[in-house]
Design a protein around this motif. Sequence first.
Motif, PDB file in Angstrom:
ATOM      1  N   GLN A   1       0.866  -1.184   0.000  1.00  0.00           N
ATOM      2  CA  GLN A   1       0.000   0.000   0.000  1.00  0.00           C
ATOM      3  C   GLN A   1       0.893   1.221   0.000  1.00  0.00           C
ATOM      4  O   GLN A   1       1.786   1.344   0.838  1.00  0.00           O
ATOM      5  CB  GLN A   1      -0.921   0.032   1.223  1.00  0.00           C
ATOM      6  CG  GLN A   1      -1.795   1.292   1.289  1.00  0.00           C
ATOM      7  CD  GLN A   1      -2.649   1.350   2.526  1.00  0.00           C
ATOM      8  OE1 GLN A   1      -3.554   0.552   2.703  1.00  0.00           O
ATOM      9  NE2 GLN A   1      -2.373   2.310   3.402  1.00  0.00           N
ATOM     10  N   SER A   2       0.671   2.103  -0.920  1.00  0.00           N
ATOM     11  CA  SER A   2       1.543   3.276  -1.047  1.00  0.00           C
ATOM     12  C   SER A   2       1.361   4.216   0.139  1.00  0.00           C
ATOM     13  O   SER A   2       0.379   4.136   0.892  1.00  0.00           O
ATOM     14  CB  SER A   2       1.243   4.008  -2.351  1.00  0.00           C
ATOM     15  OG  SER A   2      -0.112   4.399  -2.404  1.00  0.00           O
ATOM     16  N   VAL A   3       2.311   5.106   0.288  1.00  0.00           N
ATOM     17  CA  VAL A   3       2.307   6.056   1.405  1.00  0.00           C
ATOM     18  C   VAL A   3       1.067   6.944   1.338  1.00  0.00           C
ATOM     19  O   VAL A   3       0.724   7.498   0.284  1.00  0.00           O
ATOM     20  CB  VAL A   3       3.570   6.932   1.368  1.00  0.00           C
ATOM     21  CG1 VAL A   3       3.541   7.955   2.507  1.00  0.00           C
ATOM     22  CG2 VAL A   3       4.818   6.066   1.464  1.00  0.00           C
ATOM     23  N   THR A   4       0.400   7.064   2.470  1.00  0.00           N
ATOM     24  CA  THR A   4      -0.822   7.867   2.518  1.00  0.00           C
ATOM     25  C   THR A   4      -1.007   8.437   3.913  1.00  0.00           C
ATOM     26  O   THR A   4      -0.343   8.019   4.865  1.00  0.00           O
ATOM     27  CB  THR A   4      -2.046   7.008   2.136  1.00  0.00           C
ATOM     28  OG1 THR A   4      -3.193   7.845   2.031  1.00  0.00           O
ATOM     29  CG2 THR A   4      -2.314   5.937   3.187  1.00  0.00           C
ATOM     30  N   ASN A   5      -1.901   9.396   4.047  1.00  0.00           N
ATOM     31  CA  ASN A   5      -2.331   9.849   5.367  1.00  0.00           C
ATOM     32  C   ASN A   5      -3.715   9.289   5.614  1.00  0.00           C
ATOM     33  O   ASN A   5      -4.581   9.330   4.738  1.00  0.00           O
ATOM     34  CB  ASN A   5      -2.305  11.379   5.473  1.00  0.00           C
ATOM     35  CG  ASN A   5      -3.091  12.064   4.383  1.00  0.00           C
ATOM     36  OD1 ASN A   5      -2.858  11.842   3.204  1.00  0.00           O
ATOM     37  ND2 ASN A   5      -4.048  12.902   4.783  1.00  0.00           N
TER      38      ASN A   5
ATOM     39  N   LEU B   1       4.075  15.038   2.137  1.00  0.00           N
ATOM     40  CA  LEU B   1       2.788  14.373   1.974  1.00  0.00           C
ATOM     41  C   LEU B   1       1.629  15.358   2.088  1.00  0.00           C
ATOM     42  O   LEU B   1       0.737  15.383   1.257  1.00  0.00           O
ATOM     43  CB  LEU B   1       2.600  13.217   2.980  1.00  0.00           C
ATOM     44  CG  LEU B   1       1.388  12.317   2.734  1.00  0.00           C
ATOM     45  CD1 LEU B   1       1.431  11.709   1.337  1.00  0.00           C
ATOM     46  CD2 LEU B   1       1.314  11.206   3.773  1.00  0.00           C
ATOM     47  N   LYS B   2       1.635  16.188   3.154  1.00  0.00           N
ATOM     48  CA  LYS B   2       0.608  17.220   3.285  1.00  0.00           C
ATOM     49  C   LYS B   2       1.274  18.583   3.300  1.00  0.00           C
ATOM     50  O   LYS B   2       2.401  18.729   3.760  1.00  0.00           O
ATOM     51  CB  LYS B   2      -0.189  17.038   4.584  1.00  0.00           C
ATOM     52  CG  LYS B   2      -1.065  15.812   4.615  1.00  0.00           C
ATOM     53  CD  LYS B   2      -2.159  15.928   5.679  1.00  0.00           C
ATOM     54  CE  LYS B   2      -1.621  16.226   7.057  1.00  0.00           C
ATOM     55  NZ  LYS B   2      -2.690  16.269   8.085  1.00  0.00           N
ATOM     56  N   ALA B   3       0.561  19.583   2.810  1.00  0.00           N
ATOM     57  CA  ALA B   3       1.091  20.939   2.801  1.00  0.00           C
ATOM     58  C   ALA B   3       1.237  21.447   4.230  1.00  0.00           C
ATOM     59  O   ALA B   3       0.455  21.112   5.129  1.00  0.00           O
ATOM     60  CB  ALA B   3       0.172  21.866   2.004  1.00  0.00           C
ATOM     61  N   PHE B   4       2.253  22.278   4.440  1.00  0.00           N
ATOM     62  CA  PHE B   4       2.486  22.852   5.759  1.00  0.00           C
ATOM     63  C   PHE B   4       1.349  23.789   6.125  1.00  0.00           C
ATOM     64  O   PHE B   4       0.895  24.596   5.324  1.00  0.00           O
ATOM     65  CB  PHE B   4       3.810  23.626   5.763  1.00  0.00           C
ATOM     66  CG  PHE B   4       4.064  24.378   7.050  1.00  0.00           C
ATOM     67  CD1 PHE B   4       4.296  23.701   8.231  1.00  0.00           C
ATOM     68  CD2 PHE B   4       4.066  25.764   7.062  1.00  0.00           C
ATOM     69  CE1 PHE B   4       4.536  24.386   9.413  1.00  0.00           C
ATOM     70  CE2 PHE B   4       4.305  26.451   8.239  1.00  0.00           C
ATOM     71  CZ  PHE B   4       4.545  25.771   9.414  1.00  0.00           C
ATOM     72  N   GLN B   5       0.862  23.656   7.369  1.00  0.00           N
ATOM     73  CA  GLN B   5      -0.191  24.531   7.865  1.00  0.00           C
ATOM     74  C   GLN B   5       0.313  25.230   9.113  1.00  0.00           C
ATOM     75  O   GLN B   5       0.551  24.585  10.138  1.00  0.00           O
ATOM     76  CB  GLN B   5      -1.468  23.745   8.187  1.00  0.00           C
ATOM     77  CG  GLN B   5      -2.116  23.098   6.972  1.00  0.00           C
ATOM     78  CD  GLN B   5      -3.367  22.333   7.332  1.00  0.00           C
ATOM     79  OE1 GLN B   5      -3.545  21.909   8.472  1.00  0.00           O
ATOM     80  NE2 GLN B   5      -4.240  22.155   6.354  1.00  0.00           N
ATOM     81  N   SER B   6       0.466  26.540   9.031  1.00  0.00           N
ATOM     82  CA  SER B   6       0.968  27.299  10.184  1.00  0.00           C
ATOM     83  C   SER B   6      -0.185  27.619  11.121  1.00  0.00           C
ATOM     84  O   SER B   6      -1.310  27.846  10.691  1.00  0.00           O
ATOM     85  CB  SER B   6       1.649  28.591   9.725  1.00  0.00           C
ATOM     86  OG  SER B   6       0.739  29.393   9.010  1.00  0.00           O
ATOM     87  N   ALA B   7       0.122  27.646  12.394  1.00  0.00           N
ATOM     88  CA  ALA B   7      -0.887  27.979  13.389  1.00  0.00           C
ATOM     89  C   ALA B   7      -1.031  29.498  13.492  1.00  0.00           C
ATOM     90  O   ALA B   7      -0.063  30.237  13.317  1.00  0.00           O
ATOM     91  CB  ALA B   7      -0.502  27.393  14.747  1.00  0.00           C
TER      92      ALA B   7
END
Length: 230
Positions: A139-143, A216-222
């Motif tokens: 299974q490929s890399v996923t979130n 994998l996921k875009a960076f989300q700043s707080a």
Amino acid sequence: MAYIISIETATEVCSVALSENDNCVCIKEINEVNNHSKALLPFVDEMLAQSGVSLANIDAVAISEGPGSYTGLRIGVSTAKGLCFALNKPLIAVSTLQSIAYGAMMLNGGDDCLFCPMIDARRMEVYCAIYDKNFIEIQSVTNLIIDEHSFNDYLLQKPIVFCGNAVEKVKPVIAYQRNARFANVVCSAAYMAKLAYDKYVQQQFVDVAYFEPFYLKAFQSAVSKVKGLV
């Protein structure tokens, strides 16, 4: 003979290892949040001094490419690139999840099972993949957001060894599954040695100037809660 420095900063673990071919001969690491930028280069110096190997003898640098912590990956990749530029040596990218799976196999044996390395992505979400005993990606890399039905199709077929820093939060949810096994294995540069050496032999290098971590996921700043800061 090849000496390779491996750098692992994808999670809370800051780890540096020196390998001779596919054998890890020295390692420095700490499992401590937000300590990577302070510890990484001193670990490299200490490791080389302890092993008696000079930077002039290094043949390549390997970096754990992610997925994982945005900040940790940036620190690790920047350091690896700096070493490669300074030494004029190639850069090797190793999958963080595949490295964890390899560590689980080393410590728990292969048998006829699958390996599912998982990195904590907060709440009940994880970064994960599934590999067979030959480290072929099933299974490929996923979130993935974990619930009681996660991995059902695979768990009905054969045992799965779950490993990585997300195991403790996932275990209560899927432990009822007969084929679910759990290994206390987290990120370590020691597990990168064979994977990095295999790529070195095959000359599977990445471009030092343009390589980017696999987020994998875009960076989300707080959003800052301090008055006056935006």
